[in-house]
Design an enzyme around this catalytic site. Sequence first.
Site, PDB file in Angstrom:
ATOM      1  N   ASP A 126       4.604  13.002  -7.171  1.00  0.00           N
ATOM      2  CA  ASP A 126       4.095  13.176  -5.811  1.00  0.00           C
ATOM      3  C   ASP A 126       5.075  14.024  -4.987  1.00  0.00           C
ATOM      4  O   ASP A 126       4.666  14.942  -4.259  1.00  0.00           O
ATOM      5  CB  ASP A 126       3.881  11.811  -5.164  1.00  0.00           C
ATOM      6  N   LYS A 136       4.648  17.921  -3.214  1.00  0.00           N
ATOM      7  CA  LYS A 136       5.051  18.248  -1.840  1.00  0.00           C
ATOM      8  C   LYS A 136       6.102  19.356  -1.835  1.00  0.00           C
ATOM      9  O   LYS A 136       6.098  20.236  -0.960  1.00  0.00           O
ATOM     10  CB  LYS A 136       5.583  16.997  -1.148  1.00  0.00           C
ATOM     11  N   GLY A 168       1.180   4.404   3.572  1.00  0.00           N
ATOM     12  CA  GLY A 168       0.466   3.345   4.273  1.00  0.00           C
ATOM     13  C   GLY A 168      -0.899   3.815   4.732  1.00  0.00           C
ATOM     14  O   GLY A 168      -1.138   5.019   4.909  1.00  0.00           O
ATOM     15  N   GLY A 201       0.786  -1.225   0.000  1.00  0.00           N
ATOM     16  CA  GLY A 201       0.000   0.000   0.000  1.00  0.00           C
ATOM     17  C   GLY A 201       0.817   1.273   0.000  1.00  0.00           C
ATOM     18  O   GLY A 201       0.281   2.362   0.196  1.00  0.00           O
ATOM     19  N   GLU A 231       0.871   3.531  -5.425  1.00  0.00           N
ATOM     20  CA  GLU A 231      -0.464   3.446  -5.995  1.00  0.00           C
ATOM     21  C   GLU A 231      -0.545   2.317  -7.026  1.00  0.00           C
ATOM     22  O   GLU A 231       0.472   1.820  -7.514  1.00  0.00           O
ATOM     23  CB  GLU A 231      -0.820   4.772  -6.674  1.00  0.00           C
TER      24      GLU A 231
END
Length: 265
Positions: free
Chosen positions: A29, A33, A135, A15, A18
């Site tokens: 990603d 950020k 997670g 997990g 993706e």
Amino acid sequence: GAQFADALAEAQRLGYAEADPTADVEGHDAAAKAAILATLSFHTRFALENVHCEGITNVSAADIAAAKDAGFVIKLLAIAEKLTDADGGEGISVRVHPTLLPREHPLAAVRGAFNAVFIEAENAGELMFYGQGAGGTPTASAVLGDLVSAARRLVLGGPQRTETTTGHVPALPIEAATTSYYIGLDVADQPGVLARIAQLFAEHGVSIEIMRQTIHKDAESNVESAELRIVTHRASEAALAATVEAVKGLDVINSVTSVLRVEGV
């Protein structure tokens, strides 16, 4: 030592990545950020298009092994830093890319599903914040925390979000950054090769800090060649990129096997 596909499949099973892992492995990603953290840090809005982004799909097992031999680890870093040019003008460089870090650097110990934010402040010095970044449970906790914060602001009648943008510092292109390079070269094993490479680096104003050479022989052709691993001193991204392009044009270069940036040295 695992193959990329196997490691990615395990990350998806746990997990951490993706089902469509593009945003994870291509650095998107991390770039999102980076834009958020740069906005908070420098009080100026930054968007995804302001972030130079490279993922980890081109990092090879040979790169990882060579980095280990030289005392480095490879991490995907999101870097936001304020730069000042010779005329005193300021700008912000925001970039995401695989990076070599010395094994003793605090970020080198961040593994698994953990993330860390490492800050260098003028007066506070070096600070690091560390915790789980992926997670089900950590993600749910973060989302629930945001919901509680929003609900509390609504109940108390306060603003639904905090405005931190108070100024404007321009976003700089990747060419303005100052960094070091790790360059892997497959070269002809003959006299004068090292001198020609060193001369070309000098012509572009880039100084070599470390150079390692390994001789290997092709099993089929029985022809010997040399694997060079070079770490440069810090220089402008533009000068380093121009140096790599010039090296590719040398007739003694069989191939440029890898180009990675180096931080923390």
